[in-house]
Design an enzyme around this catalytic site. Structure first.
Site, PDB file in Angstrom:
ATOM      1  CG  ASP A 284      -2.330 -61.080  30.687  1.00  0.00           C
ATOM      2  OD1 ASP A 284      -2.026 -62.172  31.210  1.00  0.00           O
ATOM      3  OD2 ASP A 284      -1.505 -60.370  30.069  1.00  0.00           O
TER       4      ASP A 284
ATOM      5  CG  ASP B  81      -4.448 -71.492  36.236  1.00  0.00           C
ATOM      6  OD1 ASP B  81      -3.371 -71.904  36.703  1.00  0.00           O
ATOM      7  OD2 ASP B  81      -5.270 -72.236  35.669  1.00  0.00           O
TER       8      ASP B  81
END
Length: 268
Positions: A168, A194
């Site tokens: 994160d 991502d």
């Protein structure tokens, strides 16, 4: 009554304000009588308010008009107005209800609905809307735009090795680097996982888009310093240009997505 009650003449000068007006906006009656109401409206809302006043003076009854006023101490107040013009007296009578807290809640909900919780970037839903508008604008002005579809190289392995909290942090830093590497007028969004999108309105050609993409790849290739560990990633980027690679959002996204995966496979 708790709401602001105002009477203004046809030119918008205050003839009467209630005690509720002072409670909401901080101005005593003597400070505003004879002055134009528009002078107290937030500058960004004045033109809209003047147009609305013209409609009311023409006989339109208004029940739910919202604008912003400037409080005496300088902060902004959101008001919702009900108003009508009394032709026989040549005055406009309006009742304003303070909806500042409601507007703040609405803006917060709108932000949550259109932004990614983790990175603060625009989310997939908002991106589609902005991309649609960008394509329409490019078509109207016979201009161009480019879309960069970005996928991180090595993120899954780093996430699995160091944990989701570290992953994160990486995604948050990626978002910052992408925003720092483009113009203020460009749009950065997170598609999920991502994968990120950078939209370049007004981008004239593929060469310009590639130059931006190379700069972003260089930024993302710099090590991520996360407390006691350093993580190095890369990025694969697919580029789609309007109108050469598509003339609608879905086609542009699909083209850039396909090129991004081709680039990623070529590196493996």
């Amino acid at each position: 009554m708790p709401d602001a009650v105002c009477v203004v003449d046809a030119e918008g000068r205050f003839l009467f304000v209630s005690a509720g007006f002072e409670r909401i906006l901080g101005y005593a009656s003597g400070e505003v009588i004879g002055r134009r109401a528009f002078d107290f409206v937030h500058p960004d809302d004045r033109e809209m308010t003047m147009r609305q006043a013209e409609r009311i003076n023409a006989g339109l009854l208004q029940r739910h008009f919202r604008n912003r006023y400037i409080h005496k101490d300088g902060h902004t107040i959101d008001l919702q107005w009900s108003a009508r013009f009394l032709a026989e007296f040549g005055v406009r009578v309006a009742v304003g209800h303070d909806v500042t807290e409601l507007c703040q809640a609405e803006r917060a909900l709108e932000h949550l609905a259109s932004h990614d919780d983790l990175t603060g970037l625009l989310n997939r839903h908002r991106l589609h809307a902005d991309l649609r508008h960008a394509v329409q604008h490019a078509a109207a002005v016979n201009g161009g735009l480019a879309l960069l579809y970005i996928d991180l190289d090595g993120f899954k392995a780093a996430n699995d090795l160091h944990g989701h909290a570290t992953g994160d942090q990486i995604l948050q830093q990626v978002a910052q680097r992408l925003q720092q590497g483009v113009r203020r007028s460009d749009i950065v969004a997170r598609m999920g996982g991502d994968e990120f999108i950078v939209l370049l309105p007004g981008c004239p050609d593929l060469a310009t888009a590639r130059s931006v993409a190379d700069g972003l790849i260089a930024r993302l290739s710099q090590p991520f310093d996360l407390l006691d560990i350093m993580i190095q990633l890369g990025a694969s980027v697919g580029i789609a240009c309007y109108p050469a690679d598509g003339q609608d959002p879905d086609t542009l996204l699909a083209h850039a997505d396909r090129l991004m995966y081709l680039e990623k496979r070529a590196r493996q």
